[in-house]
Enzyme design. Sequence first.
Site, PDB file in Angstrom:
ATOM      1  N   HIS A 109      12.719 -72.787 -16.547  1.00  0.00           N
ATOM      2  CA  HIS A 109      12.563 -74.012 -16.016  1.00  0.00           C
ATOM      3  C   HIS A 109      12.907 -74.241 -14.528  1.00  0.00           C
ATOM      4  O   HIS A 109      12.240 -74.716 -13.679  1.00  0.00           O
ATOM      5  CB  HIS A 109      13.506 -74.962 -16.802  1.00  0.00           C
ATOM      6  CG  HIS A 109      12.642 -75.672 -17.976  1.00  0.00           C
ATOM      7  ND1 HIS A 109      12.227 -76.976 -18.098  1.00  0.00           N
ATOM      8  CD2 HIS A 109      12.258 -74.988 -19.301  1.00  0.00           C
ATOM      9  CE1 HIS A 109      11.744 -77.087 -19.427  1.00  0.00           C
ATOM     10  NE2 HIS A 109      11.632 -75.875 -20.027  1.00  0.00           N
ATOM     11  N   ASP A 147      13.781 -81.799 -13.025  1.00  0.00           N
ATOM     12  CA  ASP A 147      12.846 -81.334 -14.374  1.00  0.00           C
ATOM     13  C   ASP A 147      12.683 -82.577 -15.092  1.00  0.00           C
ATOM     14  O   ASP A 147      13.387 -83.580 -15.334  1.00  0.00           O
ATOM     15  CB  ASP A 147      13.872 -80.365 -15.025  1.00  0.00           C
ATOM     16  CG  ASP A 147      13.028 -79.735 -16.146  1.00  0.00           C
ATOM     17  OD1 ASP A 147      12.930 -78.293 -16.114  1.00  0.00           O
ATOM     18  OD2 ASP A 147      12.368 -80.261 -17.210  1.00  0.00           O
TER      19      ASP A 147
HETATM   20  C1  U2F Z   1      10.150 -71.496 -21.848  1.00  0.00           C
HETATM   21  O1  U2F Z   1       9.545 -70.259 -21.771  1.00  0.00           O
HETATM   22  P1  U2F Z   1       9.851 -68.872 -21.498  1.00  0.00           P
HETATM   23  O2  U2F Z   1      10.748 -68.665 -20.148  1.00  0.00           O
HETATM   24  O3  U2F Z   1      10.330 -68.112 -22.496  1.00  0.00           O
HETATM   25  O4  U2F Z   1       8.346 -68.262 -21.015  1.00  0.00           O
HETATM   26  P2  U2F Z   1       7.177 -68.468 -19.833  1.00  0.00           P
HETATM   27  O5  U2F Z   1       7.009 -69.932 -19.857  1.00  0.00           O
HETATM   28  O6  U2F Z   1       6.035 -67.790 -20.548  1.00  0.00           O
HETATM   29  O7  U2F Z   1       7.975 -67.870 -18.650  1.00  0.00           O
HETATM   30  C2  U2F Z   1       8.298 -66.500 -18.630  1.00  0.00           C
HETATM   31  C3  U2F Z   1       8.288 -66.143 -17.436  1.00  0.00           C
HETATM   32  O8  U2F Z   1       9.093 -64.813 -17.002  1.00  0.00           O
HETATM   33  C4  U2F Z   1       8.306 -63.791 -16.443  1.00  0.00           C
HETATM   34  C5  U2F Z   1       6.854 -64.371 -16.731  1.00  0.00           C
HETATM   35  C6  U2F Z   1       7.008 -65.857 -16.719  1.00  0.00           C
HETATM   36  O9  U2F Z   1       6.719 -66.275 -15.186  1.00  0.00           O
HETATM   37  O10 U2F Z   1       6.172 -63.686 -15.781  1.00  0.00           O
HETATM   38  N1  U2F Z   1       8.636 -62.599 -16.937  1.00  0.00           N
HETATM   39  C7  U2F Z   1       8.794 -61.412 -16.193  1.00  0.00           C
HETATM   40  O11 U2F Z   1       8.666 -61.595 -14.984  1.00  0.00           O
HETATM   41  N2  U2F Z   1       8.945 -60.368 -16.681  1.00  0.00           N
HETATM   42  C8  U2F Z   1       9.354 -60.038 -18.126  1.00  0.00           C
HETATM   43  O12 U2F Z   1       9.184 -59.068 -18.339  1.00  0.00           O
HETATM   44  C9  U2F Z   1       9.237 -61.286 -18.768  1.00  0.00           C
HETATM   45  C10 U2F Z   1       8.648 -62.520 -18.359  1.00  0.00           C
HETATM   46  C11 U2F Z   1       9.781 -72.298 -23.248  1.00  0.00           C
HETATM   47  F1  U2F Z   1      10.110 -71.351 -24.033  1.00  0.00           F
HETATM   48  C12 U2F Z   1       8.469 -72.479 -23.154  1.00  0.00           C
HETATM   49  O13 U2F Z   1       8.172 -72.877 -24.472  1.00  0.00           O
HETATM   50  C13 U2F Z   1       8.024 -73.292 -22.284  1.00  0.00           C
HETATM   51  O14 U2F Z   1       6.559 -73.446 -22.047  1.00  0.00           O
HETATM   52  C14 U2F Z   1       8.373 -72.726 -20.549  1.00  0.00           C
HETATM   53  C15 U2F Z   1       8.006 -73.583 -19.508  1.00  0.00           C
HETATM   54  O15 U2F Z   1       8.787 -74.630 -19.701  1.00  0.00           O
HETATM   55  O16 U2F Z   1       9.882 -72.345 -20.625  1.00  0.00           O
END
Ligand code: U2F
Length: 451
Positions: free
Chosen positions: A20, A119
């Site tokens: 976020h 946010d």
């Molecule tokens: C929450 O989501 P997450 O943080 O679990 O997952 P993403 O929205 O997919 O974001 C993961 C980011 O981390 C990066 C990837 C994404 O930009 O490129 N990343 C990385 O660079 N290298 C890695 O090995 C692993 C990940 C929540 F759980 C979701 O439900 C929401 O949709 C989201 C947005 O609010 O936040």
Amino acid sequence: SHDENIKTLIAVLAFPFGTHAAPLLSLVKRLSLTVPDARFIFFNTAKSNDAIFPQDSIKKSDSIRPYNVSDGTPENYLFSGNPIEPVEYFINSTPENFKRAMVEVAEETGRGFRCIMTDAFFGFAADIAQELQIPWVAFWTGGPRSVLAHIETDLIREKLGVLDDGNDEKTIDFLAGFSGIFASDLPGEIICGDITSPMAGMLHQMGLKLPQATVVVINSIEEIDSDMVNMLNSRFNKFLNIGPLVLTLADQTISDPQGCLQWLDEQAKESVAYISFGSTVMPPSHELKALAEALETSGFRFIWSIRGNPEEKLPQGFLERTKDKGKVVSWAPQLKILQHEATGAFITHCGWNSVLESIVGGVPMICRTFFGDQRLNMRTVENLWGIGKGIEEGEITKAGAIKALKLVLSSDEGKQMRQKLGSLKKLACDAVQPRGSSTANFETLTSIITH
Ligand code: U2F
């Protein structure tokens, strides 16, 4: 001493969990380039600020300053291992922690805030903005379908009741743009479990307050889901799609200590499966085992990003046996991997950032979702765009994973997904061109902040 150079002081309030705060900071970085006389104070917990602000340049920057607020944990708090616990402590400490910090900064600088940017989770910002008579810019980090579901929470509860386990197969046909979507696809806080928990309470409040925001900004693209955009346009004072943010920032430094990209250079086109479940989720161990076995049996090449020690999480001997077929890393340069032509499938939890990056990279998704907006994102991926598939039975089995990998990596359906991705990717790239919709919306946002 009061700083005479700052003309515009802007308060930015971040949610310090999941992915976020990072996209909010990306948005702020972009804004700081177009509004050079502004100073953005980035209110966030120390832990999250330390993680997202690089040690060097920006900390000394005049235009963006991290400012730590309390995370609400009691003194001598020890993490119990339950991931929701720190989130609840934090939510319970809002809005007082933010308000206190904002007063401190206003006193230090001798200036009032011109704008509050938060946010979107923080519905309480409506009251702060009203009290200070300043605009409230709310940033939604997920996709459009989930924010609509949140602002329709009361209607949804009225029509469906509160469900016990969320496994209800009722459909949401009373909302336009939700056909083919089931009650069990909604964020759990909307209809099941304890709707008075801190998280559910915060999201419910958000749904009620967001229509008061001066503008709701989303990291998405108008052209990829116009039904939702039309509906949200009619519910918000202003709704601006400014994404994908990952395509609008030039200064992305790539960290790839384990050489994933170099390894991909040696692989055949569209042959590699990339696996990541984002920043917070960890699938149960029997699913990790099933996925490992599926990779080993099928022989597909892979890069698996898994937090923590892989030796402990994956079957014994797996790393050794598959070392010529794949790479297991604790953090990967995901966007670059998805943009690499050797990557042909993405096994994902459907976090919104991952979905956007998959579109930008043109890689079909195999979806194993967990919570929040993820199932709605998956339905959009499957039904509206046809660029991925949910894993059979909703959880990873060896047979289901092999089937999904074959479908995406070696079937005509996989090719069709890639074609559809081609058009979506073009829309995403066009939107951030000088005459694109996201660029125009970004200019509108800039003028809201400076006036
Ligand atoms: C929450 O989501 P997450 O943080 O679990 O997952 P993403 O929205 O997919 O974001 C993961 C980011 O981390 C990066 C990837 C994404 O930009 O490129 N990343 C990385 O660079 N290298 C890695 O090995 C692993 C990940 C929540 F759980 C979701 O439900 C929401 O949709 C989201 C947005 O609010 O936040």
